[in-house]
Scaffold this motif. Sequence first.
Motif, short mmCIF file in Angstrom:
data_model
loop_
_atom_site.label_atom_id
_atom_site.label_comp_id
_atom_site.label_asym_id
_atom_site.label_seq_id
_atom_site.Cartn_x
_atom_site.Cartn_y
_atom_site.Cartn_z
N ILE A 1 51.71 46.22 40.96
CA ILE A 1 51.52 47.92 39.62
C ILE A 1 51.70 46.91 38.16
CG2 ILE A 1 52.22 50.06 39.13
CD1 ILE A 1 53.63 50.53 42.58
N LEU A 2 53.00 46.99 38.10
CA LEU A 2 52.86 46.32 36.34
C LEU A 2 52.05 45.25 35.91
CD1 LEU A 2 57.05 45.76 36.44
CD2 LEU A 2 55.98 48.01 35.69
N SER A 3 51.50 44.70 36.12
CA SER A 3 50.34 43.67 35.45
C SER A 3 49.04 44.57 35.77
CB SER A 3 49.82 42.74 37.23
OG SER A 3 51.02 41.77 37.01
N TYR A 4 48.78 45.59 36.86
CA TYR A 4 47.19 46.57 36.27
C TYR A 4 47.51 48.11 35.65
CZ TYR A 4 44.80 44.48 40.71
OH TYR A 4 44.67 43.36 41.37
N GLN A 5 48.66 47.78 35.27
CA GLN A 5 49.43 48.97 34.63
C GLN A 5 49.14 48.19 32.99
OE1 GLN A 5 53.30 50.54 34.54
NE2 GLN A 5 52.99 52.30 33.46
N VAL B 1 39.45 35.16 35.97
CA VAL B 1 39.13 33.74 36.61
C VAL B 1 40.57 34.04 36.11
CG1 VAL B 1 38.80 31.54 37.24
CG2 VAL B 1 37.22 33.31 37.09
N THR B 2 41.22 33.87 35.06
CA THR B 2 42.14 34.10 33.77
C THR B 2 42.86 35.06 34.40
OG1 THR B 2 40.98 32.95 32.44
CG2 THR B 2 43.56 33.52 31.73
N VAL B 3 43.04 36.02 34.72
CA VAL B 3 43.37 37.13 35.11
C VAL B 3 44.49 37.02 37.06
CG1 VAL B 3 43.55 39.64 35.85
CG2 VAL B 3 42.40 39.19 33.63
N GLU B 4 43.59 36.86 37.67
CA GLU B 4 44.01 36.50 38.76
C GLU B 4 44.77 35.23 39.27
OE1 GLU B 4 43.86 38.18 41.58
OE2 GLU B 4 43.32 39.45 39.90
N GLU B 5 44.25 33.98 38.24
CA GLU B 5 44.92 33.02 38.59
C GLU B 5 46.17 32.25 38.17
OE1 GLU B 5 42.80 29.35 38.31
OE2 GLU B 5 40.62 30.61 40.19
N ILE B 6 46.46 32.98 36.73
CA ILE B 6 47.43 33.02 35.62
C ILE B 6 48.26 34.41 35.39
CG2 ILE B 6 47.54 32.18 33.51
CD1 ILE B 6 45.83 30.27 33.47
N THR B 7 47.03 35.38 34.35
CA THR B 7 47.90 35.96 33.64
C THR B 7 49.20 37.17 34.84
OG1 THR B 7 46.05 36.56 32.32
CG2 THR B 7 47.86 38.38 32.51
N HIS B 8 47.91 37.66 36.46
CA HIS B 8 48.86 38.57 37.64
C HIS B 8 49.48 37.88 37.71
CE1 HIS B 8 45.42 42.33 37.90
NE2 HIS B 8 46.45 41.73 36.71
N PRO B 9 50.08 37.04 38.76
CA PRO B 9 51.48 35.76 38.75
C PRO B 9 52.60 35.74 37.93
CG PRO B 9 48.84 35.03 39.94
CD PRO B 9 48.50 35.94 38.30
N TYR C 1 42.59 39.14 25.20
CA TYR C 1 41.56 39.04 25.77
C TYR C 1 41.11 37.98 26.78
CZ TYR C 1 36.14 39.36 26.80
OH TYR C 1 34.65 38.88 27.75
N LEU C 2 41.29 37.20 27.23
CA LEU C 2 41.69 35.58 27.13
C LEU C 2 42.60 36.09 29.17
CD1 LEU C 2 39.83 33.48 28.00
CD2 LEU C 2 42.03 32.36 26.93
N GLN C 3 43.51 36.85 28.35
CA GLN C 3 44.75 37.07 29.10
C GLN C 3 43.53 38.30 30.26
OE1 GLN C 3 48.23 35.57 26.40
NE2 GLN C 3 47.87 38.04 27.08
N TRP C 4 43.60 39.62 29.61
CA TRP C 4 43.72 40.28 31.02
C TRP C 4 41.96 40.70 30.97
CZ3 TRP C 4 47.58 42.09 33.03
CH2 TRP C 4 49.50 41.69 32.66
N CYS C 5 40.88 39.81 30.03
CA CYS C 5 39.77 40.52 30.78
C CYS C 5 39.06 39.92 31.26
CB CYS C 5 39.14 40.82 29.09
SG CYS C 5 39.92 42.26 28.64
N ASP C 6 39.59 38.17 31.11
CA ASP C 6 38.39 36.82 31.81
C ASP C 6 39.21 37.28 33.29
OD1 ASP C 6 36.98 34.50 31.91
OD2 ASP C 6 39.12 33.85 32.50
#
Length: 262
Positions: free
Chosen positions: A143-147, A122-130, A115-120
């Motif tokens: 594309i892979l991140s959004y998938q 701020v975390t998604v933009e600053e940590i998860t996607h990069p 949840y924290l990685q993919w639904c929060d």
Amino acid sequence: AAEPWPENAALYQQLKEEQILLSDNASSLAVQAFLQMCNLPIRVICRANAEYMSPSGKVPFIHVGNQVVSELGPIVQFVKAKGHSLSDGLDEVQKAEMKAYMELVNNMLLTAELYLQWCDDVTVEEITHPRYGSPYPWPLNRILSYQKQWEVRRKMKAIGWAGKTLEQVLEDVDQCCHALSQRLGTQPYFFNKQPTELDALVFGHLFTILTTQLITDELSEKVKNYSNLTAFCRRIEQQYFEGHERDSSTLAARSSKKSLLR
């Protein structure tokens, strides 16, 4: 009799420094801890495409002889079939209790990490996607991140977590830690003097939460409220990882924070 464990047994996970996310790191460390507790040596191999190499699409997975097995539950069964078990000494009631607590950890801690990685946002933009897309060129990285994000959010919706606030998720984590703390009490392990796969699973998640740098410390603070759980993590780190081959040590679990022992 226990079958000989091959010297070239390997565990695969994503790249440690720049790619792996909290939940996968925790799952990988849980398997490493389990194998250390069984005294079965394993080499950790980091691959950018580890997730796509896995037979289940999840990490970690182990390659032993001509067998490839992914995730803690199936790995425990595979190792048991080779004659190594941590829970053989438990009676049926204890085994049922151990499974119930493992379900609790997977349903609460692992889901909270996802949840924290993919639904929060701020975390998604600053940590998860990069991090998630880091090995790949643009636009494949996005594309892979959004998938992956779509896949995880669909799962969250299915289990009723999509509408939760971060505060509610942190409260769930606190309740899980409270239950684990109560069960552990003053014992060295959850079932007294010998570790089981429950100890490996709890260590993997709690240690990774305690040592991973996130946007805020709110998640790790929930664990730090329970001194017996942090002491439990230190004890397992010391007993099963300190002084062992560095490649398969808890360095695999660290990002920018240091070991609990220092």
